[in-house]
Design a protein around this motif. Structure first.
Motif, PDB file in Angstrom:
ATOM      1  N   SER A 542      12.178   5.655 -16.559  1.00 39.18           N
ATOM      2  CA  SER A 542      11.821   3.832 -16.197  1.00 39.18           C
ATOM      3  C   SER A 542      13.109   3.686 -15.880  1.00 39.18           C
ATOM      4  O   SER A 542      13.169   2.306 -15.187  1.00 39.18           O
ATOM      5  CB  SER A 542      10.514   3.258 -16.088  1.00 39.18           C
ATOM      6  N   ASN A 545      15.630   3.803 -13.724  1.00 42.46           N
ATOM      7  CA  ASN A 545      15.127   3.374 -12.205  1.00 42.46           C
ATOM      8  C   ASN A 545      15.263   1.911 -12.018  1.00 42.46           C
ATOM      9  O   ASN A 545      15.573   1.469 -11.052  1.00 42.46           O
ATOM     10  CB  ASN A 545      14.065   4.924 -11.612  1.00 42.46           C
ATOM     11  N   SER A 609      -1.848   4.561  -8.028  1.00 42.58           N
ATOM     12  CA  SER A 609      -0.321   4.310  -7.905  1.00 42.58           C
ATOM     13  C   SER A 609       0.209   5.352  -8.492  1.00 42.58           C
ATOM     14  O   SER A 609      -0.230   6.022  -9.519  1.00 42.58           O
ATOM     15  CB  SER A 609      -0.149   3.008  -8.822  1.00 42.58           C
ATOM     16  N   THR A 610       1.224   5.593  -7.901  1.00 46.77           N
ATOM     17  CA  THR A 610       2.216   6.704  -8.391  1.00 46.77           C
ATOM     18  C   THR A 610       4.319   5.845  -8.030  1.00 46.77           C
ATOM     19  O   THR A 610       4.581   6.292  -8.541  1.00 46.77           O
ATOM     20  CB  THR A 610       2.388   7.631  -7.126  1.00 46.77           C
ATOM     21  N   THR A 611       3.761   4.836  -7.754  1.00 49.76           N
ATOM     22  CA  THR A 611       5.402   3.335  -8.548  1.00 49.76           C
ATOM     23  C   THR A 611       4.511   2.638  -8.846  1.00 49.76           C
ATOM     24  O   THR A 611       3.868   2.133  -8.842  1.00 49.76           O
ATOM     25  CB  THR A 611       5.246   3.921  -6.683  1.00 49.76           C
ATOM     26  N   TYR A 613       4.874  -1.119  -9.937  1.00 47.52           N
ATOM     27  CA  TYR A 613       4.071  -2.348  -9.056  1.00 47.52           C
ATOM     28  C   TYR A 613       4.967  -3.926  -9.820  1.00 47.52           C
ATOM     29  O   TYR A 613       3.619  -3.787 -11.340  1.00 47.52           O
ATOM     30  CB  TYR A 613       2.974  -2.742  -8.660  1.00 47.52           C
ATOM     31  N   ASP A 664       2.507   5.642 -14.548  1.00 45.18           N
ATOM     32  CA  ASP A 664       2.644   7.199 -15.339  1.00 45.18           C
ATOM     33  C   ASP A 664       2.236   7.278 -17.132  1.00 45.18           C
ATOM     34  O   ASP A 664       3.023   7.889 -17.748  1.00 45.18           O
ATOM     35  CB  ASP A 664       3.764   7.591 -15.077  1.00 45.18           C
TER      36      ASP A 664
END
Length: 716
Positions: A542, A545, A609-611, A613, A664
């Protein structure tokens, strides 16, 4: 017939023995061709000759020792009588403001911890200003510099010297002793210590004082012109050839030899006579036959004094009572027939406090007294020496006019510089990747049982700050030593902050743990939260990214809670967590008591959620975050329970940090009994009123610093 006196007999017998040995050697000289040379450059033949000469010298020495036994007893009786005349309560002490200089070689984490007990024992009895000179490696310097700077002891100075500067001077000597190369560094003290320093007491880290060190310092006055080294006789049979076992051949020594755990060293005299060359020449000579040292510097110093006995000032045995397995200290020193006190105890066995000795328990108890003694009580002024400017001042000073303020104790506790022992246990720094994350947390003894669970869940480096008393630090040490899991991890830093005052300094602890994280990124958590499995690796991804390296951004890790004590119920995945949320086995953290604290995370959105925010910081928001180690520090005025994290998040928001929730990962609060701090908050009106005042002051300062209007966002 003419009678020869004892010393003439010794000389004649000695010459005869040496002559016989030389003739015997030449008888079997034969051919010397093809003989190999040893590591010192001598041939085997020359080495054998030197060994035989040594054996002859040993026999001469023992003959001399036997013949002069009666004279020695008379001499010893004279010394005892002389010491008794100034002993007891009338032992000389230095003038009140005369500084006493103490040198200690200290390397590594363990020595940095054990030396504290020695310091406590000296500080407890001392009546004079003290200057400590530490010759230490990088690790010990870091630990002890921080400890001594936070201890703040009046009229005490600490100075540190790089052991690396003189290691090469002794590294060439093969040494079997467990102390390694650092066990030889006392030989280099005349070189590394300041040229302006003329006299110093040298101590091993495993000694404990039972009297004022000033009495030992005063013995320098008894040195004669040639005497430069004051030592106590060795209290075992180690230096007696063939005594411990048949072929035992120790380094040469005077009589029983001398122990170097306590040394009075006249640096000026040694420098004047070329000390560095003296000990080196002797070491090179004896290494021809000895090949290595067994007791490090002690072997070399004994060999020097064997050749130059005029350098020696024999110290009374009470200044170094030795507790090794083979010690004869009870019969040679402190037995009732000697009537002598015990001033310094030396645990000179590799087993230390667990050595096999008749009276070990008695002396161990004295050592344990100082081990568990509150070091804060040693921050006392010397009433008889008020004019000296040496050493540090008090850790903090109160304004007497503020005593009438009902929040006085609350405010003053926020200004305390707590005595702190960083890296209390062994720590190994690794070459971490640029995105590695250190988990940062703080705890007190009642949360100690949670440490193993965190270490088991978090596979990356950890930095713990522990708020403990001196006795509690030993409980923690025992807990660590009995845990195979904790001992298997050397990337966990344990930093002990010693208790002081009435309040739990939660933000001081957080800052200390944060300061000593060894990676560029940190996860600011609490010890009662278990992180999700494999979270350390996920956070690294993370960080990459979301480009935390170039963005003013922090990552929010959603927090939950459970009332189940068994970790076997811990969800392995987010899907399992959501299922337990639906079943009512897990809840969002403090949903029933303080929903504002974590509502800003937006748990409804997080479930699906998968991303990552973005979120906005709401009033009283206090999430657990991941960010750079250089992040804003916590405000230490907030103690115990209430606003300690809210103030930190508000400061980040005021500096326009962006808050991003990760989809996650998660942490789950583990159930435990309420802390004393939350009880104080709930029951004390004064506590809550003082906290409100600190809130107002904090917001005022933050508004002035940032030029932003923040108050409306925090009012009810």
């Amino acid at each position: 017939m003419v009678r020869m006196s004892g010393w003439r007999v010794v000389v004649v017998v000695g010459i005869w023995l040496v002559g016989v040995l030389i003739l015997t050697f030449h008888k079997y000289d034969g051919s010397t061709g093809g003989e190999k040379t040893n590591w010192m450059g001598f041939t085997d033949r020359e080495a054998r000759l030197a060994q035989r000469v040594r054996e002859g010298e040993d026999q001469v020495q023992w003959l001399k020792l036997q013949l002069s036994r009666s004279q020695e007893k008379v001499s010893q009786g004279f010394k005892t009588h002389s010491l008794a005349s100034v002993g007891g309560d009338c032992e000389p002490v230095p003038p009140p403001c005369e500084a006493i200089h103490v040198a200690i070689v200290c390397a590594g984490t363990e020595a940095s911890r054990t030396v504290v007990t020695l310091l406590k024992s000296i500080l407890f009895y001392r009546r004079n200003p003290l200057h400590f000179h530490f010759i230490s490696d990088k690790q010990a310097r870091k630990i002890l510099t921080h400890l001594t700077s936070t201890w703040k002891i009046p009229q005490v100075k600490f100075r540190f010297y790089n052991a690396e500067d003189v290691v090469d001077d002794v590294a060439w000597i093969p040494n079997k002793h467990y102390s390694g190369v650092y066990g030889l560094l006392k030989l280099t003290l005349p070189k590394i210590l300041p040229k302006t320093l003329e006299q110093v007491i040298i101590l091993d880290t495993d000694v404990t004082f039972a009297t004022d060190i000033g009495k030992l310092w005063s013995l320098f006055q008894n040195f004669e012109a040639s005497q430069a080294l004051g030592l106590v006789e060795n209290q075992s049979d180690w230096y007696i050839p063939g005594k411990l076992w048949k072929n035992h051949r120790p380094w040469p020594a005077l009589g029983r030899g001398l122990n170097t755990g306590v040394i009075l060293m006249d640096l000026a005299k040694l420098r004047k006579q070329g000390w560095s060359q003296t000990w080196r020449t002797v070491a090179e000579s004896d290494l021809v036959t000895q090949l290595s040292t067994s007791l490090a510097d002690q072997d070399v110093l004994n060999a020097v004094l064997r050749r130059q006995s005029d350098l020696l000032y024999p110290l009374p045995c009470k200044w170094n009572v030795q507790m090794s397995d083979n010690s004869l200290s009870d019969t040679l020193c402190y037995h009732s027939k000697h009537g002598d006190a015990v001033n310094v105890i030396h645990f000179n066995s590799p087993k230390k406090l667990n050595s096999v000795n008749k009276h070990i328990n008695f002396f161990k108890n004295l050592h344990l007294t100082f081990l568990q003694y509150d070091g804060n009580l040693l921050r006392r002024e010397l009433y008889n020496c008020q004019n000296t400017k040496d050493g540090d001042t008090q850790a903090y000073e109160d304004d007497p006019s503020s005593y009438e303020d009902p929040c006085h104790n609350f405010r003053s506790s926020g200004n305390i510089l707590y005595r702190s022992h960083i890296y209390f246990l062994p720590y190994c720094s690794k070459n971490y990747s640029s995105t590695e994350v250190t988990l940062v947390a703080q705890l007190s003894l009642d949360r100690l049982h949670m440490v193993e669970q965190i270490v088991d869940h978090w596979k990356g480096p950890i930095s713990f700050a522990l708020y403990l008393t001196d006795p509690e630090s030993q409980i923690f040490l025992e807990y660590y030593e009995n845990s195979a899991l904790l001992r298997s991890r050397c990337d966990v830093g344990y930093h002990v902050v010693y208790k002081e005052g009435d309040y739990y300094p939660v933000n001081f602890l957080r800052n200390l743990a944060l300061d000593h994280a060894t990676t560029e990124y940190v996860f600011l958590s609490d010890v009662d939260f278990l992180p999700s499995l494999d979270i350390a690796r996920t956070l690294q991804t993370s960080i990459t990214n979301l480009d935390l390296d170039n963005q003013k951004r922090v990552l929010v890790v959603p927090a939950f809670e459970t009332q189940r004590y068994k970790s076997s119920h811990f969800p392995a995945t987010k899907a399992e967590l959501v299922k337990k949320l639906d079943l009512g086995e897990i809840f969002t953290f403090r949903f029933h008591d303080w929903p504002a604290g974590h509502a800003g995370t937006n748990f409804v959105k997080w479930r699906t959620s998968t991303t990552p925010y973005n979120i906005r910081v709401s009033k009283d928001f206090e999430p657990y975050i991941v960010g750079k180690k250089s992040i804003v520090r916590y405000d230490t005025r907030f103690l115990g329970f209430g606003w300690n994290k809210v103030s930190h998040i508000m400061a980040l928001d005021a500096e326009e940090y962006e808050f991003v929730v990760l989809p996650d990962v998660f942490i789950i609060h583990q159930p435990h009994s309420p802390s004393m701090e939350i009880g104080r908050y709930r029951t004390s009106r004064v506590y809550r009123d003082c906290l409100d005042k600190l809130k107002e002051e904090f917001i005022d300062e933050l508004e002035q610093k940032t030029g932003k209007k923040l108050r409306m966002e925090t009012k009810e």
